[in-house]
Design a protein around this motif. Structure first.
Motif, short mmCIF file in Angstrom:
data_model
loop_
_atom_site.label_atom_id
_atom_site.label_comp_id
_atom_site.label_asym_id
_atom_site.label_seq_id
_atom_site.Cartn_x
_atom_site.Cartn_y
_atom_site.Cartn_z
N ARG A 1 0.83 -1.09 -0.03
CA ARG A 1 0.02 -0.11 -0.05
C ARG A 1 0.76 1.16 0.12
O ARG A 1 0.51 2.23 -0.69
N TYR A 2 1.85 1.25 0.99
CA TYR A 2 2.72 2.42 0.97
C TYR A 2 3.81 2.41 -0.20
O TYR A 2 3.89 3.78 -0.83
N GLU A 3 3.95 1.49 -0.77
CA GLU A 3 4.80 1.69 -2.10
C GLU A 3 4.08 2.22 -3.13
O GLU A 3 4.45 3.09 -4.08
N VAL B 1 13.87 3.08 3.57
CA VAL B 1 13.63 1.99 3.41
C VAL B 1 12.50 1.82 2.11
O VAL B 1 12.59 0.91 1.41
N LEU B 2 11.60 2.46 2.34
CA LEU B 2 10.45 2.39 1.72
C LEU B 2 10.92 2.87 -0.01
O LEU B 2 10.47 2.09 -1.17
N VAL B 3 11.60 3.82 -0.10
CA VAL B 3 12.09 4.23 -1.53
C VAL B 3 13.07 3.11 -1.85
O VAL B 3 13.02 2.96 -3.29
N SER B 4 13.94 2.72 -1.12
CA SER B 4 14.62 1.45 -1.68
C SER B 4 13.89 0.17 -2.12
O SER B 4 14.48 -0.16 -3.35
N ARG C 1 12.27 1.29 -5.40
CA ARG C 1 13.44 1.14 -6.53
C ARG C 1 13.83 -0.19 -7.10
O ARG C 1 13.95 -0.29 -8.31
N ARG C 2 13.84 -0.97 -6.16
CA ARG C 2 14.26 -2.44 -6.42
C ARG C 2 13.13 -3.21 -7.16
O ARG C 2 13.33 -4.08 -8.20
N LYS C 3 11.93 -2.84 -6.92
CA LYS C 3 10.78 -3.08 -7.82
C LYS C 3 10.63 -2.52 -9.13
O LYS C 3 10.31 -3.16 -10.00
N LEU C 4 10.90 -1.21 -9.36
CA LEU C 4 11.05 -0.59 -10.75
C LEU C 4 12.25 -0.95 -11.45
O LEU C 4 11.97 -0.79 -12.66
N ASP C 5 13.41 -1.31 -10.70
CA ASP C 5 14.48 -1.57 -11.67
C ASP C 5 15.27 -2.77 -10.98
O ASP C 5 16.08 -2.54 -10.34
N SER D 1 17.44 3.29 -12.24
CA SER D 1 16.32 3.56 -11.23
C SER D 1 15.86 4.83 -11.74
O SER D 1 16.49 5.93 -11.91
N PRO D 2 14.63 5.10 -11.74
CA PRO D 2 13.70 6.25 -12.35
C PRO D 2 13.68 7.14 -10.85
O PRO D 2 13.27 8.21 -11.06
N ILE D 3 14.15 6.67 -9.90
CA ILE D 3 14.09 7.52 -8.52
C ILE D 3 15.53 7.91 -8.30
O ILE D 3 16.24 7.23 -8.20
N ARG D 4 15.73 9.10 -8.24
CA ARG D 4 17.09 9.64 -7.80
C ARG D 4 17.24 10.45 -6.77
O ARG D 4 16.34 11.17 -6.25
N ASN D 5 18.27 10.42 -5.91
CA ASN D 5 18.44 11.16 -4.78
C ASN D 5 18.81 12.59 -5.29
O ASN D 5 19.38 12.63 -5.93
N VAL D 6 18.16 13.72 -4.54
CA VAL D 6 18.78 15.14 -4.80
C VAL D 6 19.33 15.35 -3.25
O VAL D 6 18.51 15.72 -2.33
#
Length: 93
Positions: free
Chosen positions: A18-20, A58-61, A64-68, A74-79
């Motif tokens: 749900r949170y992802e 943890v949630l972002v990680s 990321r693993r599921k998207l790539d 990964s389409p998610i980048r740290n800023v």
């Protein structure tokens, strides 16, 4: 009745929690924009960010693993110092 949340990435299907799913929706709705940790805490986790919780990392990680699953693009980048930015790769026509 169970809601199924899945994403298709790199030819594979992955189930999302749900949170992802809420995080992916937030990223998709704000594509290309930097989203701060406070916004993620409030809009995805339904709580205030206290600055010490690793729940967002943890949630972002996990997302990321599921998207790539390959871990290469990964389409998610740290800023740094600001949060995260979602910039998915578009297929070439």
């Amino acid at each position: 009745f169970t809601t199924r949340r899945v994403v298709h990435a790199e030819g594979a299907e992955a189930s999302l929690s749900r949170y992802e799913y809420k995080l992916l929706r937030l990223f998709a709705d704000s594509e290309g924009e930097t989203i701060g940790r406070e916004a993620i805490a409030e809009q995805v986790l339904d709580r205030r960010h206290d600055g010490s919780s690793r729940a967002i990392d943890v949630l972002v990680s996990k997302l990321r693993r599921k998207l790539d699953p390959t871990g290469r693009e990964s389409p998610i980048r740290n800023v740094r110092g600001e949060g995260y930015r979602f910039s998915p790769k578009r297929p070439q026509p």
